[in-house]
Design a protein around this motif. Structure first.
Motif, PDB file in Angstrom:
ATOM      1  N   GLU A   1      24.067 -21.776  66.656  1.00  0.00           N
ATOM      2  CA  GLU A   1      22.929 -22.667  66.854  1.00  0.00           C
ATOM      3  C   GLU A   1      21.688 -21.903  66.453  1.00  0.00           C
ATOM      4  O   GLU A   1      21.506 -20.762  66.860  1.00  0.00           O
TER       5      GLU A   1
ATOM      6  N   VAL B   1      17.419 -21.956  66.114  1.00  0.00           N
ATOM      7  CA  VAL B   1      16.146 -22.611  66.434  1.00  0.00           C
ATOM      8  C   VAL B   1      15.068 -21.957  65.595  1.00  0.00           C
ATOM      9  O   VAL B   1      14.919 -20.740  65.622  1.00  0.00           O
TER      10      VAL B   1
ATOM     11  N   ARG C   1       6.680 -20.883  62.165  1.00  0.00           N
ATOM     12  CA  ARG C   1       7.181 -19.668  61.523  1.00  0.00           C
ATOM     13  C   ARG C   1       7.701 -19.905  60.115  1.00  0.00           C
ATOM     14  O   ARG C   1       8.146 -18.995  59.459  1.00  0.00           O
TER      15      ARG C   1
ATOM     16  N   ALA D   1       9.817 -15.378  57.821  1.00  0.00           N
ATOM     17  CA  ALA D   1       9.577 -14.001  57.398  1.00  0.00           C
ATOM     18  C   ALA D   1      10.799 -13.127  57.659  1.00  0.00           C
ATOM     19  O   ALA D   1      10.905 -12.035  57.121  1.00  0.00           O
TER      20      ALA D   1
ATOM     21  N   LEU E   1       3.430 -13.869  60.309  1.00  0.00           N
ATOM     22  CA  LEU E   1       4.246 -12.734  60.766  1.00  0.00           C
ATOM     23  C   LEU E   1       4.082 -12.464  62.253  1.00  0.00           C
ATOM     24  O   LEU E   1       3.005 -12.344  62.744  1.00  0.00           O
TER      25      LEU E   1
ATOM     26  N   GLN F   1       6.589  -5.107  64.893  1.00  0.00           N
ATOM     27  CA  GLN F   1       7.498  -6.230  65.126  1.00  0.00           C
ATOM     28  C   GLN F   1       8.491  -5.929  66.246  1.00  0.00           C
ATOM     29  O   GLN F   1       8.722  -6.761  67.090  1.00  0.00           O
TER      30      GLN F   1
ATOM     31  N   LYS G   1       6.418 -12.226  68.086  1.00  0.00           N
ATOM     32  CA  LYS G   1       6.944 -11.753  66.802  1.00  0.00           C
ATOM     33  C   LYS G   1       8.287 -12.371  66.453  1.00  0.00           C
ATOM     34  O   LYS G   1       8.897 -12.010  65.460  1.00  0.00           O
ATOM     35  N   VAL G   2       8.775 -13.254  67.287  1.00  0.00           N
ATOM     36  CA  VAL G   2      10.090 -13.846  67.044  1.00  0.00           C
ATOM     37  C   VAL G   2       9.972 -14.917  65.965  1.00  0.00           C
ATOM     38  O   VAL G   2       9.150 -15.819  66.070  1.00  0.00           O
ATOM     39  N   GLN G   3      10.787 -14.787  64.914  1.00  0.00           N
ATOM     40  CA  GLN G   3      10.736 -15.753  63.822  1.00  0.00           C
ATOM     41  C   GLN G   3      11.729 -16.888  64.034  1.00  0.00           C
ATOM     42  O   GLN G   3      11.452 -18.028  63.707  1.00  0.00           O
ATOM     43  N   SER G   4      12.896 -16.574  64.522  1.00  0.00           N
ATOM     44  CA  SER G   4      13.870 -17.612  64.821  1.00  0.00           C
ATOM     45  C   SER G   4      14.854 -17.069  65.853  1.00  0.00           C
ATOM     46  O   SER G   4      14.989 -15.867  66.016  1.00  0.00           O
ATOM     47  N   VAL G   5      15.498 -17.980  66.531  1.00  0.00           N
ATOM     48  CA  VAL G   5      16.451 -17.597  67.572  1.00  0.00           C
ATOM     49  C   VAL G   5      17.791 -18.244  67.233  1.00  0.00           C
ATOM     50  O   VAL G   5      17.831 -19.398  66.824  1.00  0.00           O
ATOM     51  N   ARG G   6      18.864 -17.482  67.376  1.00  0.00           N
ATOM     52  CA  ARG G   6      20.181 -18.021  67.059  1.00  0.00           C
ATOM     53  C   ARG G   6      21.154 -17.734  68.188  1.00  0.00           C
ATOM     54  O   ARG G   6      21.046 -16.703  68.848  1.00  0.00           O
TER      55      ARG G   6
ATOM     56  N   ASP H   1      15.508 -12.987  65.583  1.00  0.00           N
ATOM     57  CA  ASP H   1      15.149 -12.436  64.276  1.00  0.00           C
ATOM     58  C   ASP H   1      13.646 -12.169  64.217  1.00  0.00           C
ATOM     59  O   ASP H   1      12.848 -12.992  64.645  1.00  0.00           O
ATOM     60  N   THR H   2      13.303 -11.002  63.658  1.00  0.00           N
ATOM     61  CA  THR H   2      11.879 -10.674  63.542  1.00  0.00           C
ATOM     62  C   THR H   2      11.494 -10.480  62.081  1.00  0.00           C
ATOM     63  O   THR H   2      12.350 -10.402  61.209  1.00  0.00           O
ATOM     64  N   GLY H   3      10.207 -10.361  61.838  1.00  0.00           N
ATOM     65  CA  GLY H   3       9.688 -10.296  60.479  1.00  0.00           C
ATOM     66  C   GLY H   3       9.979  -9.008  59.751  1.00  0.00           C
ATOM     67  O   GLY H   3       9.805  -8.927  58.541  1.00  0.00           O
TER      68      GLY H   3
ATOM     69  N   ASP I   1      12.790  -7.811  59.221  1.00  0.00           N
ATOM     70  CA  ASP I   1      14.200  -7.904  58.864  1.00  0.00           C
ATOM     71  C   ASP I   1      15.091  -7.174  59.845  1.00  0.00           C
ATOM     72  O   ASP I   1      16.110  -6.613  59.477  1.00  0.00           O
TER      73      ASP I   1
ATOM     74  N   THR J   1      17.153  -7.719  63.461  1.00  0.00           N
ATOM     75  CA  THR J   1      17.607  -8.717  64.408  1.00  0.00           C
ATOM     76  C   THR J   1      18.012  -8.008  65.687  1.00  0.00           C
ATOM     77  O   THR J   1      18.753  -7.035  65.641  1.00  0.00           O
TER      78      THR J   1
END
Lengths: 171, 449
Positions: free
Chosen positions: A105, A107, A112, A137, A171, B277, B378-383, B401-403, B405, B407
């Motif tokens: 999953e 999100v 961002r 990013a 960022l 980050q 700083k969190v870019q996306s969460v999985r 995931d952070t900017g 690169d 995780t």
């Protein structure tokens, strides 16, 4: 809109943000994948039948039955996998859920998003499909929605871009 | 970010940009290259080299020198002559290339870090390299070489402009005063290296492998061929690290964090506020008795990753609190459920997690503990991921995931907790951004939403 599996609130587009509407993928994607499966099975079956048949004796040509047997199993797997893909646009983020055995999953908050990409290969175009991919990013962000209707893909792209601009954070 | 050199952006009236050249010593930076090639050839094929040398007559040698030296000199001079740089209100522009022109425009508010480095020979010549880390820059975008004082002035000017000072003021602002936060004494650094497993591991390998090879083959060349790279690794992990991390100083200034280090090659790095980050606190097994930790950090586009090579835990946590404002390193970490031992047999004990109002902190490792901290902003996306075996035990992994690169993963959480964590983390990542500093950190009116 013809979508694979719409669960959640039955009101559809007019639903409030708190009750996300899950959208599935186009059935066309399943057809494309199954078509590819059939084509490759055919190629493999011919190879698996001919080579042992010629080199090891005619009885070995029965190996040609192996790929179709595996393909029959994959036929069902493809549908399960296709059914498992779904996404929803929530008030502040996009949620993508997929996978049967290995579930994932993702999100992605709209703010961002660095780039929204719509791609469509020749085979996808033939079946009226498009893929939307979001880039943030972080390279690890794997937010891809394959098998969308081109109109829906464009709507999604425009909406994501619009929301991304409104909530832009970088960022 | 680099953009190809388009002529004019459609804005007719631009203030004239004064272009500058690099330090005149620059053409000599590649002077050793032909010599190195010759030396390499001589070492590789000693007999052939000797044969060639005897055949060389005086006139041939003179002729070669007469052609090679001016050609190399001309190339060096031309490449220096055609390299310009200029600082505008918003960009650093680097124009270079003799045959293949290349223009890089680096946006100043996107600066992730500024490095001034002085390799040994450059220190002798009194020059320095200046490098700006922006996401996507490569080695070509560094300014090598500048006069030492010029490099400092340029760094101060770039940082002042990036911070949002007016263009006229940026030149006069000068170097921001720095306050030392931490200095690693050489003795402590040496002890910490002695207590590092990698040092001993590579030394043992350097002793054992050649001995075994000698006993097995009896061939001297095989032994030499194996001992040289092994000794190289051992040296790099002990002496090399000591030389690089010698006199490690972390200081704080309004321009951000300053990191100065090195015995022979001095490096001065500046990381502006709000660019970090992730931060990792690493605790090797042998350091735990002394209460030492190493702190690593990730900045997008920058390759340096060490913040503190070795320090007592309390001091390191203080530095972390400075680097990530408002963050305290969480003490209480929640362990994973006991049934996780069926997924990851012994190491399940090492995985822990804590989420505070400001950071997502995940720990892993049993012998060498690593605690990774990611500020929510700083969190870019969460999985969330879950394999079949994990589902059997009702467990799931949450990745952030952070900017840079990187995780950060909280492994083996209870499936329901993980699902809750996923939605909560997405929410926190969105709201966390509101309290973050703007890109131009000295301006307060440009707060991002």
């Amino acid at each position: 809109m013809e979508t694979g599996s719409v669960t959640g609130s039955p009101e559809g587009a007019g639903a409030p943000a708190e009750q996300p509407v899950w959208r599935g993928l186009e059935p066309g994607l399943l057809r494309v994948r199954r078509l590819l499966l059939v084509v490759w099975t055919g190629v493999l079956a011919v190879a698996a039948g001919l080579l042992p048949g010629l080199f090891a004796g005619p009885a070995w040509a029965a190996c040609a039955l192996l790929p179709p047997a595996v393909a029959a199993w994959c036929w069902r797997l493809l549908e399960r996998n296709w059914r498992s893909w779904r996404y929803t646009e929530r008030a502040d983020d996009l949620l993508i859920s997929r996978g049967v055995l290995w579930r994932e999953e993702t999100v992605v908050p709209y703010g961002r998003m660095q780039l929204v990409e719509v791609t469509s290969g020749p085979l996808e175009r033939r079946f009226g499909l498009a893929t939307v991919q979001l880039h943030t990013a972080a390279a690890a962000t794997d937010a891809t929605v394959p098998g969308l209707d081109p109109a829906e893909a464009e709507r999604l792209r425009d909406r994501l871009t619009e929301l991304g601009e409104a909530r832009s954070a970088g960022l | 970010m680099t953009t190809p050199g388009h002529t004019g952006d459609g804005i007719p009236e631009r203030p004239p940009v004064t272009e500058r050249r690099l330090h005149p010593v620059t053409p000599f930076r590649r002077a050793w290259a032909p010599l190195a090639v010759l030396a390499g050839w001589a070492v590789h094929d000693p007999n052939g080299a000797q044969e060639q040398l005897t055949r060389l007559t005086g006139t041939m040698l003179l002729l070669g020198v007469a052609v090679l030296v001016p050609a190399a000199g001309l190339y060096g001079f031309l490449s220096w002559w055609f390299t310009h740089y200029a600082v505008t209100d918003t960009e650093l522009r680097i124009r270079t290339g003799l045959l293949f022109r290349r223009t890089a425009h680096i946006r100043l508010e996107r600066i992730q870090a500024v490095d001034v480095s002085r390799p040994l020979l450059a220190r002798v010549a009194g020059v320095a390299k200046l490098r700006i880390d922006v996401v996507g820059t490569d080695d070509k975008d560094e300014l090598a070489f500048l006069g030492e004082r010029e490099a400092r002035a340029l760094r101060a000017e770039l940082l002042a402009r990036a911070a949002g000072f007016a263009p006229e003021a940026a030149r006069e602002v000068g170097e921001a005063p720095a306050r030392a936060l931490l200095r690693v004494p050489p003795r402590e650094l040496a002890r910490s290296l002695v207590l590092t497993g990698a040092t001993w591991g590579s030394l043992c390998a350097a002793l054992v492998v050649p001995t075994v090879l000698w006993l097995a083959t009896g061939n001297l060349w095989t032994v030499v061929a194996s001992v040289v790279p092994l000794l190289g690794t051992a040296g790099a992990s002990s002496v090399g690290r000591f030389v690089t991390e010698f006199d490690w100083t972390v200081s704080e200034s309004p321009d951000g964090l300053r990191i100065d280090h090195g015995l022979l090659d001095r490096t001065h790095e500046t990381v502006p506020p709000g660019r970090v980050q992730t931060v990792r606190i690493v605790e090797p097994l042998l350091w735990r008795g002394r209460g030492w930790v190493r702190v690593e950090l990730d900045v997008a586009g920058s390759e340096n990753s060490v913040l503190v090579p070795v320090a007592p835990r309390a001091v390191a946590e203080e530095v972390v609190a400075r680097v990530l404002p408002g963050v305290t390193v969480p003490r209480e970490l929640s362990p994973v459920p006991r049934r996780a031992r069926w997924c990851v047999p012994v190491w399940w004990r090492g995985h822990r997690l804590a989420v505070t109002g400001t950071v997502f902190a995940a720990r892993s490792g049993l012998l060498c503990r690593r605690l990774s901290l990611v500020p929510h902003a700083k969190v870019q996306s969460v999985r969330l991921t879950q394999g079949p075996w994990e589902r059997r035990w009702g467990l799931a992994d949450v990745h952030v995931d952070t900017g840079a690169d990187k995780t950060v993963t909280a492994r083996l959480r209870d499936a329901q907790d993980a699902a809750r964590l996923l939605t909560e983390q997405a929410e926190r990542s969105r709201t966390g951004r509101r309290s973050a500093l703007p890109d131009r950190w000295m301006t307060t009116d440009m707060t991002t939403d």
